[in-house]
Design a protein around this motif. Structure first.
Motif, mmCIF file in Angstrom:
data_model
loop_
_atom_site.group_PDB
_atom_site.id
_atom_site.type_symbol
_atom_site.label_atom_id
_atom_site.label_comp_id
_atom_site.label_asym_id
_atom_site.label_seq_id
_atom_site.Cartn_x
_atom_site.Cartn_y
_atom_site.Cartn_z
ATOM 1 N N GLN A 1 0.807 -1.217 0.000
ATOM 2 C CA GLN A 1 0.000 0.000 0.000
ATOM 3 C C GLN A 1 0.847 1.277 0.000
ATOM 4 N N PRO A 2 0.354 2.352 -0.679
ATOM 5 C CA PRO A 2 1.043 3.647 -0.611
ATOM 6 C C PRO A 2 0.685 4.442 0.641
ATOM 7 N N GLU A 3 -0.380 3.988 1.337
ATOM 8 C CA GLU A 3 -0.805 4.648 2.566
ATOM 9 C C GLU A 3 -1.566 3.637 3.420
ATOM 10 N N VAL A 4 -1.393 3.737 4.722
ATOM 11 C CA VAL A 4 -2.090 2.828 5.630
ATOM 12 C C VAL A 4 -2.809 3.649 6.685
ATOM 13 N N LYS A 5 -4.095 3.294 6.899
ATOM 14 C CA LYS A 5 -4.895 3.943 7.940
ATOM 15 C C LYS A 5 -5.439 2.873 8.884
ATOM 16 N N LEU B 1 -0.672 6.912 7.806
ATOM 17 C CA LEU B 1 0.760 6.990 7.514
ATOM 18 C C LEU B 1 1.022 6.754 6.032
ATOM 19 N N ALA B 2 1.897 7.560 5.467
ATOM 20 C CA ALA B 2 2.351 7.349 4.089
ATOM 21 C C ALA B 2 3.291 6.152 4.055
ATOM 22 N N THR B 3 3.119 5.318 3.037
ATOM 23 C CA THR B 3 3.961 4.113 2.905
ATOM 24 C C THR B 3 4.396 3.942 1.447
ATOM 25 N N ARG B 4 4.878 5.026 0.853
ATOM 26 C CA ARG B 4 5.280 4.966 -0.560
ATOM 27 C C ARG B 4 6.687 4.423 -0.742
ATOM 28 N N THR B 5 7.621 4.871 0.071
ATOM 29 C CA THR B 5 9.020 4.484 -0.082
ATOM 30 C C THR B 5 9.388 3.435 0.954
ATOM 31 N N PRO B 6 10.486 2.700 0.729
ATOM 32 C CA PRO B 6 10.920 1.739 1.754
ATOM 33 C C PRO B 6 11.129 2.374 3.124
ATOM 34 N N ALA B 7 11.642 3.607 3.143
ATOM 35 C CA ALA B 7 11.864 4.278 4.430
ATOM 36 C C ALA B 7 10.542 4.595 5.110
ATOM 37 N N LYS C 1 7.719 3.002 4.622
ATOM 38 C CA LYS C 1 7.113 1.727 5.014
ATOM 39 C C LYS C 1 7.710 1.223 6.326
ATOM 40 N N LEU C 2 9.019 1.320 6.452
ATOM 41 C CA LEU C 2 9.666 0.852 7.678
ATOM 42 C C LEU C 2 9.229 1.692 8.868
ATOM 43 N N SER C 3 9.147 3.023 8.669
ATOM 44 C CA SER C 3 8.711 3.903 9.741
ATOM 45 C C SER C 3 7.272 3.586 10.148
ATOM 46 N N ALA C 4 6.404 3.358 9.166
ATOM 47 C CA ALA C 4 5.012 3.036 9.459
ATOM 48 C C ALA C 4 4.896 1.706 10.195
ATOM 49 N N TYR C 5 5.648 0.732 9.754
ATOM 50 C CA TYR C 5 5.625 -0.581 10.406
ATOM 51 C C TYR C 5 5.994 -0.435 11.878
ATOM 52 N N ARG C 6 7.046 0.296 12.141
ATOM 53 C CA ARG C 6 7.497 0.463 13.528
ATOM 54 C C ARG C 6 6.488 1.262 14.344
ATOM 55 N N ARG C 7 5.870 2.276 13.735
ATOM 56 C CA ARG C 7 4.877 3.088 14.453
ATOM 57 C C ARG C 7 3.673 2.241 14.846
ATOM 58 N N ILE C 8 3.156 1.483 13.895
ATOM 59 C CA ILE C 8 1.961 0.683 14.175
ATOM 60 C C ILE C 8 2.286 -0.434 15.155
ATOM 61 N N LEU C 9 3.450 -1.070 14.976
ATOM 62 C CA LEU C 9 3.825 -2.144 15.891
ATOM 63 C C LEU C 9 3.962 -1.631 17.314
ATOM 64 N N ALA C 10 4.562 -0.453 17.466
ATOM 65 C CA ALA C 10 4.705 0.137 18.804
ATOM 66 C C ALA C 10 3.338 0.465 19.399
ATOM 67 N N ALA C 11 2.425 0.924 18.562
ATOM 68 C CA ALA C 11 1.091 1.275 19.046
ATOM 69 C C ALA C 11 0.316 0.043 19.496
ATOM 70 N N ILE C 12 0.317 -1.010 18.700
ATOM 71 C CA ILE C 12 -0.464 -2.197 19.068
ATOM 72 C C ILE C 12 0.198 -2.984 20.192
ATOM 73 N N ASP C 13 1.480 -2.744 20.412
ATOM 74 C CA ASP C 13 2.170 -3.456 21.485
ATOM 75 C C ASP C 13 1.672 -3.018 22.860
ATOM 76 N N THR C 14 0.938 -1.906 22.913
ATOM 77 C CA THR C 14 0.364 -1.449 24.182
ATOM 78 C C THR C 14 -0.949 -2.155 24.470
ATOM 79 N N LEU C 15 -1.484 -2.904 23.510
ATOM 80 C CA LEU C 15 -2.769 -3.565 23.660
ATOM 81 C C LEU C 15 -2.605 -4.968 24.227
#
Length: 331
Positions: free
Chosen positions: A108-112, A122-128, A130-144
């Motif tokens: 995806q070019p963007e993930v909501k 989060l924008a997910t167009r470039t590898p950078a 995508k990696l930032s988005a992956y880490r952001r979402i993983l950190a967020a769900i890790d609180t659940l």
């Protein structure tokens, strides 16, 4: 264990090594005079106070590449190994949520999404990105909680056409393949819970159920109840004294964490809480094997912990070691 190293957007690359690196690591250990033994043999050596250098190889979850790509390497060196099975993966009923999240972001070019009432876009167009988005979402769900964490990823997967059950079929071995390994003279199979959950985050009844049901399922399919257990994730924040006691009560003889360290004679009294050394896919060079096998990083780590305890009180596991989905790695 995969033939081609991950490239581009590969947030879980640290969990992967190539067969060539696995082969090089085994050769390097042998060159250092290290004997390759099974975990059962390691247990006896610790209990008997045996001396001499030895190493055990373990792989977690039950990925099909273990039998496709790792097994030939182990066979070439007559190297014993243990695979810890997450039974829900083999049954195609558990979520490999870290791979599901990776697949969504990769496509995806963007993930909501929404996590605990907070909307994330989060924008997910470039590898950078995508990696930032992956880490952001993983950190967020890790609180659940464990169920809520997976529910967020399941929703994302449904929205973007990622089939989590097919992912299990593609990535994880079948019970027939597990039976083939169970009959192999070099292989040992252990338990790794039903749903690959952080046991310390569960109530005692649910944690006990995850431990015992995984052993029951393996016994049902393979005919023998496993004696070996690996704690999912395995750091101090995910498995500690309560979990060690539950694994002992379930009849397991040996348990492994991902707390970094080499085995010492003192571990004879801590057989349900053994440390492990991670072969990190980001450091696939023989020189790293030398350093890890020496035990020096772990001696320094122990010294740092003792110093911190004297100066500031107890130091948390994650202040020194980076959190990983399936292991720990010194930074």
């Amino acid at each position: 264990v995969r033939p081609v190293a991950a490239a581009g957007f590969a947030p879980n690359a640290f969990l992967e090594v190539t067969p060539e690196f696995l082969d090089a690591a085994i050769k390097r250990l042998l060159a250092l005079g290290t004997e390759l033994v099974s975990l059962a043999d390691a247990r006896e050596r610790l209990l008997n106070g045996s001396t001499g250098r030895f190493a055990c190889f373990t792989l977690d979850d039950g990925y099909r590449d273990n039998i496709q790509h790792a097994l030939p390497v182990f066979e070439a060196h007559r190297c014993p190994f243990t695979i810890f099975l997450t039974t829900g993966f083999l049954d195609q009923k558990a979520d490999i949520y870290w791979k599901g999240l990776e697949a969504v972001i990769a496509s995806q070019p963007e993930v909501k999404t929404e996590v605990d009432g907070i909307r994330i876009r989060l924008a997910t167009r470039t590898p950078a990105e995508k990696l930032s988005a992956y880490r952001r979402i993983l950190a967020a769900i890790d609180t659940l909680g464990e169920d809520d964490k997976r529910a967020v990823v399941r929703t994302l997967c449904r929205q973007h056409g990622v089939d989590m059950k097919q992912m299990c079929r593609d990535l994880m071995m079948s019970w027939d393949e597990a039976r083939t390994l169970a009959a192999h003279p070099l292989a040992s199979l252990g338990a790794h819970t039903v749903n690959h959950v952080a046991l310390k985050r569960l109530c005692e009844a649910d944690a006990r159920r995850e431990i015992e049901a995984s052993a029951d399922r393996i016994a049902e399919e393979l005919g023998t109840r496993p004696a070996l257990f690996a704690y999912p994730y395995g750091s101090a924040s995910e498995a500690d004294e309560r979990e060690f006691a539950l694994v002992r009560e379930a009849g397991f003889e040996l348990g492994v964490t991902t707390r970094p360290g080499v085995l010492k004679q003192s571990h004879a009294s801590r057989l349900l809480a053994l440390p492990r050394v991670s072969l990190n896919g980001l450091y696939q060079e023989a020189r790293f094997v030398d350093v890890l096998a020496s035990g020096v990083p772990f001696t320094l780590l122990d010294q740092a912990r003792r110093l911190a305890a004297r100066c500031r009180g107890p130091m948390s596991e994650t202040s020194v070691i980076s959190r990983r989905h399936e292991g720990q790695s010194l930074q």
